[in-house]
Design a protein around this motif. Structure first.
Motif, mmCIF file in Angstrom:
data_model
loop_
_atom_site.group_PDB
_atom_site.id
_atom_site.type_symbol
_atom_site.label_atom_id
_atom_site.label_comp_id
_atom_site.label_asym_id
_atom_site.label_seq_id
_atom_site.Cartn_x
_atom_site.Cartn_y
_atom_site.Cartn_z
ATOM 1 N N PRO A 59 0.803 -1.228 0.000
ATOM 2 C CA PRO A 59 0.000 0.000 0.000
ATOM 3 C C PRO A 59 0.840 1.284 0.000
ATOM 4 N N TYR A 60 1.539 1.523 -1.111
ATOM 5 C CA TYR A 60 2.348 2.725 -1.248
ATOM 6 C C TYR A 60 2.265 3.190 -2.700
ATOM 7 N N ALA A 61 2.171 4.480 -2.913
ATOM 8 C CA ALA A 61 2.116 5.030 -4.277
ATOM 9 C C ALA A 61 2.870 6.351 -4.319
ATOM 10 N N VAL A 62 3.416 6.686 -5.477
ATOM 11 C CA VAL A 62 4.078 7.968 -5.707
ATOM 12 C C VAL A 62 3.388 8.638 -6.888
ATOM 13 N N GLY A 63 3.370 9.966 -6.870
ATOM 14 C CA GLY A 63 2.702 10.670 -7.958
ATOM 15 C C GLY A 63 2.813 12.166 -7.807
ATOM 16 N N GLY A 64 1.847 12.853 -8.375
ATOM 17 C CA GLY A 64 1.881 14.298 -8.343
ATOM 18 C C GLY A 64 0.505 14.909 -8.476
ATOM 19 N N THR A 65 0.441 16.199 -8.162
ATOM 20 C CA THR A 65 -0.803 16.958 -8.232
ATOM 21 C C THR A 65 -0.533 18.302 -8.890
ATOM 22 N N LEU A 66 -1.425 18.704 -9.759
ATOM 23 C CA LEU A 66 -1.398 20.015 -10.390
ATOM 24 C C LEU A 66 -2.696 20.710 -10.005
ATOM 25 N N PHE A 67 -2.609 21.938 -9.464
ATOM 26 C CA PHE A 67 -3.831 22.649 -9.101
ATOM 27 C C PHE A 67 -3.795 24.074 -9.620
ATOM 28 N N TYR A 68 -4.983 24.658 -9.754
ATOM 29 C CA TYR A 68 -5.144 26.038 -10.188
ATOM 30 C C TYR A 68 -6.369 26.595 -9.487
ATOM 31 N N HIS A 69 -6.307 27.842 -9.068
ATOM 32 C CA HIS A 69 -7.497 28.492 -8.533
ATOM 33 C C HIS A 69 -7.518 29.954 -8.948
#
Length: 125
Positions: A59-69
């Protein structure tokens, strides 16, 4: 905030993705023609995330997030825009017989910006 979420469960998937978007509301006090002026501002917020689980069943994951507001508009006494790109690690603990999964997530911001515009000046952070 009204939020719409579309998410894949991290069960045995090698890849997981999610998106969130909603309506942002805020009330600020800013400097204008009067000493203090209450300014309600509304806007849009969006986020896209993606993760890779390198070893299924662990139960481990790597990744990323892109956000805009974006909050407010050019006509408002105060408005703001912001964006960011984060790398993240996520762990979870599935517990049988409950309808949700407990998880913890940690991230680091690689790049981002935040711009606030008022009637009398503009600041970027």
């Amino acid at each position: 905030m009204i939020l719409g979420i579309f998410s894949a469960s991290p069960a045995l998937a090698i890849m997981e993705g999610s998106s969130a978007f909603g309506y942002r509301m805020t009330k600020t006090t800013c400097c204008g023609t009067s000493p203090t002026q209450d300014s309600p501002a509304t806007g849009f917020e969006a986020q896209l995330s993606g993760y890779v689980d390198p070893i299924p069943m662990i139960p481990y994951a790597v990744g990323g997030t892109l956000f805009y507001h974006q909050t407010g508009s050019k006509e408002d006494p105060i408005s703001s825009t912001g964006w960011g790109l984060d790398i993240e690690g996520k762990i979870w603990y599935p517990i049988p017989r409950i309808p949700f999964t407990l998880f913890a997530k940690a991230g680091y911001t690689l790049a981002g910006g935040y711009n606030v515009t008022t009637e009398d000046r503009s600041e970027e952070h």
